[in-house]
Design a protein around this motif. Structure first.
Motif, short mmCIF file in Angstrom:
data_model
loop_
_atom_site.label_atom_id
_atom_site.label_comp_id
_atom_site.label_asym_id
_atom_site.label_seq_id
_atom_site.Cartn_x
_atom_site.Cartn_y
_atom_site.Cartn_z
N LEU A 4 0.84 -1.21 0.00
CA LEU A 4 0.00 0.00 0.00
C LEU A 4 0.86 1.25 0.00
N LEU A 6 0.26 5.30 0.29
CA LEU A 6 -0.68 6.38 0.59
C LEU A 6 -0.03 7.73 0.31
N THR A 103 -1.12 -0.93 -4.35
CA THR A 103 -2.42 -0.34 -4.08
C THR A 103 -2.19 1.10 -3.67
N GLY A 105 -3.66 5.03 -2.40
CA GLY A 105 -4.73 5.74 -1.70
C GLY A 105 -4.33 7.15 -1.35
N VAL A 128 -6.31 5.97 -8.20
CA VAL A 128 -6.16 5.46 -6.84
C VAL A 128 -7.29 4.48 -6.53
N ASP A 129 -7.06 3.66 -5.52
CA ASP A 129 -8.05 2.65 -5.14
C ASP A 129 -9.05 3.16 -4.11
N GLY A 130 -8.73 4.28 -3.47
CA GLY A 130 -9.63 4.84 -2.48
C GLY A 130 -9.03 6.07 -1.84
N TRP A 131 -9.86 6.78 -1.11
CA TRP A 131 -9.37 7.96 -0.39
C TRP A 131 -10.23 8.20 0.84
N CYS A 154 -9.19 1.23 0.59
CA CYS A 154 -8.44 0.81 -0.59
C CYS A 154 -8.53 -0.69 -0.82
#
Length: 288
Positions: A4, A6, A103, A105, A128-131, A154
C-alpha cells in the motif's frame, strides 16, 4: 496482499499553494486592491493550515470590506478548485506504481466537497483505489485511525499486519510524517527545499519531488518493516535515508479505565474491532 502506498493531497499530489496564489491574485485584482499584497496573503496562509474564515476575516479587516463571509468562502473554494493542477509527472508516477502492483490511496485533511472535487478534477480518482478526507470521517492526520481507514477503503485487509507493507508520502511533517510514525508505517517526506523541522521523529526517507519519492519506494519495496535491526534501504538519487522508524509498540489499555468515544462502524471494521458495533456516532463506553 499487495503493498500500500498512501499520499497526502495538497502540495504532494497537487500544487495547492500555486492555486492559492492564483486565487489571491484574483481576489486583489477584482477588488482593485494593491497587487503587492500577494505576499501578505501567502504569508498569512501558512501553506493552507490557517482556517479560511480566519484568513478572510483578516482580509476583511485589512481592506475594510463589507462582503458576506459565506460568499467569499464560496468564491475561494470555486477558484482554488478550478485552478488546481496535478502535474503529468505525478500522474505518470502513480501509473508506474500501479503497474508495479501497488495499491494506491489518498489521505487528506480538509473539507470533503473541496478535496473530493480536486481528486476528481485532476484525474486522480481514476488512478487510486480509495481515499479518505478528514471532514467526512471526523478524524484527521496525524490520528493513526485515519490511515487505517484509508487502507480499509483501498481494499486492504486491516485485520492483518497491513502496516508492514505500507508507505505514506507527504509534505507536512506534523500531519503526514508524525501520522505515519504513530500508525507504524514507513514514510517519505517531500522537502520542497526545506530542512527537516522536527527533532522528536523523522521520515524513513526524504525526496525532492513526488516522482523521486515514488521511485524510491518502488525500489525499496515493502517486504521488510524498518526497525532497530532492520536492513538499510537502498538510496536512490535525491533520496537520503533517515533514521529508521521503531516498530509500532503494542497499545496497552487498563481494562478498568473507561474511554468515552464516538465510534463510527466504518472505523470498527477498518480497525478489526470484535466488540459490538454501535450505531453511527452512538456514544459508547469501550475498554480496549
Amino acid at each position: 496482499m499487495s503493498p500500500l502506498l498512501l499520499f497526502d493531497l495538497d502540495n504532494t499530489l497537487v500544487n495547492r499553494n500555486l492555486a492559492f496564489r492564483g486565487w489571491a491574485e484574483q481576489f486583489l485584482g477584482d477588488r482593485s486592491l494593491p497587487p503587492g499584497d500577494l505576499d501578505w496573503f501567502t504569508t498569512l496562509d501558512c501553506g493552507g493550515y490557517l482556517d479560511r474564515r480566519v484568513l478572510l476575516r483578516a482580509a476583511t479587516d485589512r481592506y475594510g470590506l463589507s462582503e458576506r463571509m459565506e460568499a467569499m468562502l464560496e468564491e475561494y473554494r470555486a477558484t482554488v478548485t478550478a485552478l488546481i493542477h496535478c502535474p503529468t509527472a505525478h500522474l505518470d508516477a502513480l501509473r508506474a506504481a500501479r503497474a508495479a502492483g501497488w495499491t494506491l490511496g489518498i489521505v487528506s485533511n480538509g473539507a470533503t466537497d473541496q478535496q473530493r472535487a480536486k481528486i476528481e478534477r485532476t484525474g486522480l480518482a481514476d488512478l487510486v483505489d480509495g481515499w479518505v478526507i478528514s471532514e467526512e470521517v471526523d478524524c484527521a492526520k496525524p490520528d493513526p485511525r485515519i490511515f487505517t481507514l484509508a487502507a480499509f477503503r483501498c481494499g486492504i485487509d486491516t485485520g492483518t499486519d497491513w502496516t508492514a507493507g505500507a508507505w505514506m508520502v507527504g509534505d507536512h511533517a506534523p500531519a503526514d510524517i508524525a501520522g505515519a510514525t504513530v500508525a507504524g508505517i514507513r514514510s517519505v517526506w517531500l522537502a520542497h527545499g526545506r530542512a527537516w523541522p522536527e527533532t522528536g521523529y523523522t521520515p524513513t526517507r526524504t525526496a525532492r519531488s513526488l516522482p523521486e519519492a515514488v521511485a524510491g519506494v518502488l525500489a525499496a519495496g515493502s517486504s521488510t518493516r524498518p526497525g532497530p535491526r532492520g536492513p538499510e534501504l537502498t538510496t536512490q538519487p535525491g533520496l537520503q535515508p533517515e533514521p529508521q522508524l521503531n516498530p509500532r509498540p503494542e497499545t496497552e489499555l487498563n481494562l478498568d479505565t473507561e474511554l468515552n468515544l464516538d465510534i463510527d462502524p466504518e472505523f470498527d471494521r477498518a480497525l478489526g474491532r470484535t466488540h459490538r458495533v454501535p450505531r453511527p456516532y452512538e456514544r459508547v463506553t469501550v475498554a480496549g
